[in-house]
Scaffold this motif. Sequence first.
Motif, mmCIF file in Angstrom:
data_model
loop_
_atom_site.group_PDB
_atom_site.id
_atom_site.type_symbol
_atom_site.label_atom_id
_atom_site.label_comp_id
_atom_site.label_asym_id
_atom_site.label_seq_id
_atom_site.Cartn_x
_atom_site.Cartn_y
_atom_site.Cartn_z
ATOM 1 N N MET A 164 -3.865 0.913 8.260
ATOM 2 C CA MET A 164 -5.033 0.980 8.246
ATOM 3 C C MET A 164 -5.876 -0.655 7.711
ATOM 4 O O MET A 164 -7.057 -1.411 8.252
ATOM 5 N N ILE A 165 -4.751 -1.080 6.661
ATOM 6 C CA ILE A 165 -5.055 -1.690 5.599
ATOM 7 C C ILE A 165 -5.227 -3.226 6.847
ATOM 8 O O ILE A 165 -5.619 -4.495 6.211
ATOM 9 N N VAL A 183 -9.544 -1.763 0.445
ATOM 10 C CA VAL A 183 -10.223 -2.634 1.417
ATOM 11 C C VAL A 183 -10.921 -3.761 1.371
ATOM 12 O O VAL A 183 -11.356 -4.638 1.613
ATOM 13 N N ALA A 192 -8.778 -6.992 0.983
ATOM 14 C CA ALA A 192 -7.996 -7.721 2.092
ATOM 15 C C ALA A 192 -9.666 -8.057 2.857
ATOM 16 O O ALA A 192 -9.307 -8.925 3.603
ATOM 17 N N SER A 193 -10.737 -7.448 3.268
ATOM 18 C CA SER A 193 -11.754 -7.769 3.913
ATOM 19 C C SER A 193 -12.692 -9.078 3.548
ATOM 20 O O SER A 193 -12.421 -9.941 4.063
ATOM 21 N N VAL A 228 -3.330 4.762 5.447
ATOM 22 C CA VAL A 228 -4.301 3.644 4.716
ATOM 23 C C VAL A 228 -3.510 2.357 4.618
ATOM 24 O O VAL A 228 -3.933 1.401 5.632
ATOM 25 N N THR A 259 -8.605 3.067 -3.107
ATOM 26 C CA THR A 259 -8.307 2.597 -1.142
ATOM 27 C C THR A 259 -9.202 1.651 -0.577
ATOM 28 O O THR A 259 -9.450 0.292 -0.346
ATOM 29 N N PHE A 260 -10.580 2.025 -1.453
ATOM 30 C CA PHE A 260 -11.658 1.303 -1.905
ATOM 31 C C PHE A 260 -11.407 -0.038 -1.731
ATOM 32 O O PHE A 260 -11.996 -1.022 -1.535
ATOM 33 N N VAL A 289 -9.597 -3.433 16.010
ATOM 34 C CA VAL A 289 -9.877 -2.374 15.082
ATOM 35 C C VAL A 289 -10.245 -1.056 15.664
ATOM 36 O O VAL A 289 -9.901 0.225 15.182
ATOM 37 N N LEU A 334 -8.731 -3.065 9.722
ATOM 38 C CA LEU A 334 -10.446 -2.681 9.496
ATOM 39 C C LEU A 334 -10.486 -3.937 8.913
ATOM 40 O O LEU A 334 -11.584 -4.522 8.891
ATOM 41 N N PRO A 335 -10.023 -4.747 7.844
ATOM 42 C CA PRO A 335 -10.615 -5.345 6.832
ATOM 43 C C PRO A 335 -10.561 -6.253 7.474
ATOM 44 O O PRO A 335 -11.371 -7.470 7.421
ATOM 45 N N VAL A 346 0.809 -1.328 0.404
ATOM 46 C CA VAL A 346 -0.340 0.404 -0.146
ATOM 47 C C VAL A 346 0.964 1.357 0.297
ATOM 48 O O VAL A 346 0.862 2.056 -0.682
#
Length: 446
Positions: free
Chosen positions: A43-44, A102, A105-106, A40, A98-99, A356, A47-48, A31
């Motif tokens: 958070m990667i 995410v 990764a989610s 980012v 970014t979307f 998170v 958050l995922p 990233v």
Amino acid sequence: MIRQDLKYSVGDGAAFGLMVGMGETYLPAFVLAIGLGELVSGMIGSLPLFLGGILQLISPWAIRKIGSHKNWVVACSLVQALMFVPLIFAACRGTLGTFEVVLIASLYWGTSLATGPAWNTWIGTLVPVRVRSKYFASRTRISQACVFIGFIAAGLSLQYASQQNRLLTAFAILFSVAGICRLISSYMLARQREPFPIPAGMVRRPITQTCRDLTEGPGGRLLMFLVATQAAVQMSGPYFTPFMLNNLKFSYLQFVSLIAVAFLARIFALPVWGRLAHRVGAMRLLWIGALGIAPVSLGWTFSQNYYWLMTIQLYSGAVWAAYELAFFLLLFESIPEQQRTGLLTVYNLINVTAWVCGALVGGLLLYSMNTSFNAYLILFALSGLGRFLALLLLTRIPHLVVASSEIGMRTVAVRPNGANLDAPVLPSMPDQTDEESVRNEVALTA
């Protein structure tokens, strides 16, 4: 037949370990490489996980519809392997939103977490009780060795590629190899038998009931301590990668060696802590681990000298092994064996939620201070303070006596601060509450 199943399971663990070492571990660094920024990147890695924790809740329903734990695990592993395909294309193009990252990764984490409880139930029907302790200890070490080999090989490749100005090409190759390793893992899973697709006597409790089981009595206090500690740890945890690569300007070789030292310390310390737990008990080991991890992030504020940080990482890996082993032993001690897979699903969700929440707080603090160098140091100090405050919750947990020894672990993700995401191999743990179920299982696997 059993011997062949066990060999395939070891092959699965080895291939999975290589994927972890080469793939998701380097996603935050990727990233950064494509220019999405430090926040980012931090958070990667967190958050995922929460979105993945939500997605895994469909697994009990899906298993009932499919009628097989094995088929669900194989399907999820294939989807997880496919998540590397868009990352490969992004590395070739040199851009990714970014979307999109995410979302990728989610889905990766949703399928990863969804396999855990189902795989634990399935492998419990394959491995005879009499060999579980030795077998899972051996499987864990082989898998961890492969994580380490994959991680080091990937790090050296990135170091060379960065010097040749071909960094994104190296990421594309690494993600390709990681995806192939997961496909090999899927093949190994598919080759194993499934004697009991839905094991007889398996307890299926609503999530609400499992939550009540967790939150009542000592288990609830233990979880409160977990949430507070994990949130404090993850305030800083996801941001060590951008701090090292962007602020300290470490090379990939330095970055890799710092993480490798912590990982190796965990591997070598775990059997030592297992023997100590057998002598002094899991509760005392938890105190050792909790006190040990409290000052780790503070160490990064005193000096950023590379060799000082190597020492901190060595210490961090050792104390995290103690904390994790003791926590798993205590958390599952009050839950009968046949109920533990449901508990693992809920534990995953609670754990990643705390993860998170901490990362979001840390990200907001960094953002408010313009992600400056001093902002990182303040964040590391606050994370350490939070860990010390969480110890107050540990004093409220009554002394618990449980059967204590080394247990099998699945390394699901490697993190720079030593706080890796590991999952216990439930069949490697003794059933400490229901001896009759153990006798029944022995008869079942005979």
